[in-house]
Design an enzyme around this catalytic site. Structure first.
Site, PDB file in Angstrom:
ATOM      1  CB  CYS A  64      -0.867   0.058   1.180  1.00  0.00           C
ATOM      2  SG  CYS A  64      -0.261  -0.136   2.831  1.00  0.00           S
ATOM      3  CG  HIS A 419      -4.059   0.291   4.751  1.00  0.00           C
ATOM      4  ND1 HIS A 419      -3.552  -0.584   3.785  1.00  0.00           N
ATOM      5  CD2 HIS A 419      -5.008   1.045   4.447  1.00  0.00           C
ATOM      6  CE1 HIS A 419      -4.212  -0.409   2.599  1.00  0.00           C
ATOM      7  NE2 HIS A 419      -5.223   0.584   2.999  1.00  0.00           N
TER       8      HIS A 419
END
Length: 761
Positions: A64, A419
């Protein structure tokens, strides 16, 4: 009875479907439209520059960090144009051939087939006698990001990038992999889809060992590495070209014109476009405190990393970045002029501003106690528009204005896990949230949710600002106001009926007037005041019916005839208030009431303080008066007790002694005055005058005190009631006259003494 039951069972069993029967196939239904697809319904033809393409990126396990940075770089228009145009654009034929191999469209029936396969497997497991029944599975949350990402992979086109470096004459590198991704998105005929950056990740892991593991990586480190790698690859490719070819001017083609206009390059050297976009120049000024000599050293930067403080802003962090630093003790500065280590002051200033400013907020700080990095959840406010002030006096364009166009957000409690997502401002579709495979439109205020003070673990980590002008900012604000007003008007002009069909509010107006009755004609009409100014209150149709004024004299007037409605209404005279306006007015009203209550409370507090001060002053005055009264009473009581004690001890004899003493004193004075006034004739003194001069007896004085109580309010020297007041000059004259009357002969004193004894007896 048994035969009836057997026949009933037989008939019931015949209605059940056979085991081998094939169920009818469901007709494939298209999946519901996503919010992004609804946002793109009014889009025109596909653009050639790729600004109207919105692709997600597949996550290959903790990638990510890469997806969020690549999305931010793609929507930086000058960077995207520079990458696509260097060294040249890929020929359309080779690009279409590559897209034909890499772009795959999903099967529209894939979702139904997957659901049918799951139902078939479930039924097969239920028919097996030895298999335990499957536990009840919770239905999937269709609003969760995981479900949306899974649906995107099943329904959207998938774009797999491949190595296409040979088509534009370069060897495979990280730059060529980035160029292949950008060109694939720009050349695709679909506005939405998902990119599979597998080839880019393979090159990244091949050239850099730290990215070969599946561990969580830092997005800022990846940004810095990618920009430096692009610069190195471009310069290495430029060095391979012959010197003659490098010195010749390039032909002015349409692509080169587009490149120069999009990148705004000031130098003909095309390898400098990364430096011109992201590179800035810092000046380190160090002043020796001994000789006061100032030395300067220039440093280039591709991004600025600023320290954070609790409850601060980006402006305050930049101010701290350029604050003066004292170099002393172990950090002394080596002064060339003094020839040794000296104490000095150091500060950093920006000498050249970049066109794209990447601000890195240092959310991860090393702590000595934990011996590791720790995430800082400080509230740091970042503005939509930024102007840098910590520049040198000779800086180039020191008043450059920046606008925020991308934010990389870190979600997690520490630097080793979490994330990354990206929130990006597109050219004409507003702000979008890029969360790996999912792309969703968000509101402009959504960007403010990542200052660091909101519940959760999401904080802004990297901010991307690009240069703009004041005219562009004002134009954008004007467009936003027009859009908000238009949306509010559309929401209020459309009224839904009970059955759900839209209806214009003009349809409720009666087109015919009612005939007034005879009673209405006989009823007198009340006088009405003609308004000379527009009313500030809301219209009765949209306001509260209870607040509508009602006059008993005014008849229930029929609806007047409505004038013909023009074909096109230019403006609405009194547009109804929308929810946002009503909420704002309610908020302002509550704020005004709160301010009024605060002022009233302050006024009551001041009034109470004044009342307390007056009461305190009155109590002090009353207390002082009481103390004075008590003191005067005590003095009067002391004087009276002294007089009473002496009278009790001496009685009448004490008065006789005082009288004898005074008489003898007077007799002595008479002897002195006799020689002076011996020629005056003698004055006879009557007997009653002698008695009156001696004064009342003690018994008479005691009776007078009992009859008249002492007055405590009068001072001790004030005249007593019932006693004549004698002035001092009168007393002196009276005494002199006494001396004159009693100054002839000793027989008068003897006669007075004799009479005094007769009174005592």
């Amino acid at each position: 009875m048994g035969s009836f039951l057997r026949s009933f069972r037989h008939n019931g069993g015949s209605t059940a479907p056979s085991v081998g029967a094939v169920p009818a196939k469901k007709e494939p239904q298209p999946p519901p439209m996503t919010p992004l697809e609804k946002r793109l319904l009014d889009m025109g033809p596909i653009r050639e520059d790729g600004s109207d393409k919105f692709y997600g990126m597949e996550n290959y396990g903790n990638t990510c960090y890469c997806n969020s940075i690549l999305q931010c770089l793609y929507y930086s228009v000058p960077f995207r144009e520079a990458v696509i145009n260097y060294p040249t654009r890929t020929p359309i034929e080779s690009l279409e051939a590559a897209l034909a191999k890499s772009l795959r469209y999903p099967n529209p029936n894939a979702q139904l087939e997957a659901e049918a396969q799951a139902e078939k497997q479930k039924a097969a497991n239920a028919q097996r006698p030895g298999m335990p029944p499957n536990p009840q599975q919770k239905p999937e949350d269709k609003d969760s990001p995981e479900y949306k990402k899974k649906m995107a992979l099943q329904t959207l086109p998938l774009l797999e990038t491949q190595n296409n470096a040979a088509s534009y004459g370069m060897s495979e590198s990280l730059f060529t992999s980035l160029k292949d991704i950008f060109e694939s998105v720009v050349g695709s005929q679909s506005r939405i889809g998902i990119i599979r950056p597998q080839q880019f990740l393979e090159v990244l892991r091949r050239d850099h060992e730290m990215f070969r593991t599946a561990m969580h990586q830092d997005a800022h480190e990846f940004l810095n590495l990618l920009l430096n790698e692009v610069v190195a690859n471009v310069e290495a490719e430029a060095s391979k070209q012959p010197l003659m070819e490098k010195s010749l001017p390039a032909p002015e083609t349409a692509d080169s014109v587009d490149q120069s206009s999009s990148t705004g390059s000031k130098t003909p050297n095309t390898t400098r476009w990364v430096h011109e976009l992201f590179e800035g120049l810092l000046t380190s000024e160090t002043q020796c405190l001994t000789c006061e000599k100032v030395s300067q050293r220039d440093e280039v930067f591709l991004d600025l990393s600023v320290d954070l403080e609790q409850h601060s802003s980006v402006t305050s962090c930049l101010r701290k970045f350029s604050a003066e630093e004292m170099l002393c003790e172990r950090n002394k500065f080596h002064c060339d002029n003094c020839g040794g280590l000296q104490e000095a002051e150091k500060r950093m200033k920006i000498k050249r501003l970049p066109r794209i400013l990447a601000l890195h907020l240092k959310r991860f700080k090393y702590t000595e106690d934990l011996q590791r990095l720790q995430k800082l959840f400080h509230r740091v406010v970042y503005p939509y528009h930024l102007r840098l002030f910590n520049t040198t006096d000779d800086a180039e364009d020191p008043d450059r204005l920046y606008e925020l166009y991308a934010v990389v957000v870190h979600i997690g409690g520490g630097p080793y896990h979490g994330h990354y997502v990206a929130i990006i401002k597109t050219e004409d579709r507003g702000w979008l949230l890029f969360d790996d495979e999912m792309v969703e439109p968000v509101d402009k205020n959504y960007v403010k949710n990542f200052f660091g003070d909101k519940p959760g673990l999401a904080c802004a980590y990297v901010l991307f600002y690009q240069e703009t002008t004041l005219e562009a900012v004002l134009k954008e604000q004007e467009q936003e106001n027009m859009d908000s007003n238009l949306a509010a008007t559309d929401a209020n002009d459309t009224i839904l009926k009970q059955n759900g069909f839209p209806q214009s509010p003009l349809a409720h107006v009666h087109s015919a007037s009612q005939i007034p009755s005879h009673e209405d004609n006989l009823r007198p009409n009340g006088l009405r005041r003609a308004p000379t100014a527009p009313q500030l209150s809301t219209h009765h149709e949209h306001g509260d019916p209870e607040s509508t004024p009602f006059s008993p004299l005014s008849p229930l007037s029929p609806v007047p005839p409505v004038p013909p409605i023009p074909e096109r209404v230019a403006t609405v005279a009194t547009p109804p208030k929308n929810d946002a306006l009503a909420k704002r007015e309610e908020k302002e009203r509550k704020a005004a009431e709160k301010e009024k209550e605060k002022a009233e409370k302050l006024r009551r507090k001041e009034q109470g303080a004044r009342m307390k001060e007056n009461q305190r002053r009155e109590e002090a005055e009353l207390k002082a008066a009481l103390e004075m009264s008590k003191a005067s009473k005590a003095e009067e009581d002391r004087r009276l007790s002294t007089e009473n004690g002496k009278e009790k001890q001496g009685g009448g004899l004490s008065r006789l002694k005082r009288g004898s003493k005074s008489l003898s004193h007077r007799l002595g004075k008479d002897k002195e005055t006799r020689s002076v006034s011996s020629d005056l004739p003698p004055v006879p003194i009557p007997e009653h005058s002698t008695l009156s001069q001696s004064g009342p007896t003690s018994e008479q004085q005691q009776q007078q005190r009992q009859q008249s109580p002492p007055n405590h309010d009068q001072p001790p020297n004030s005249p007593q009631p019932g006693k004549p007041t004698i002035r001092e000059d009168e007393q002196v004259n009276h005494k002199d006259s006494k001396h004159e009357r009693t100054g002839h002969g000793k027989w008068r004193s003897f006669s007075l003494r004799k009479k005094s004894f007769s009174i005592l007896s």
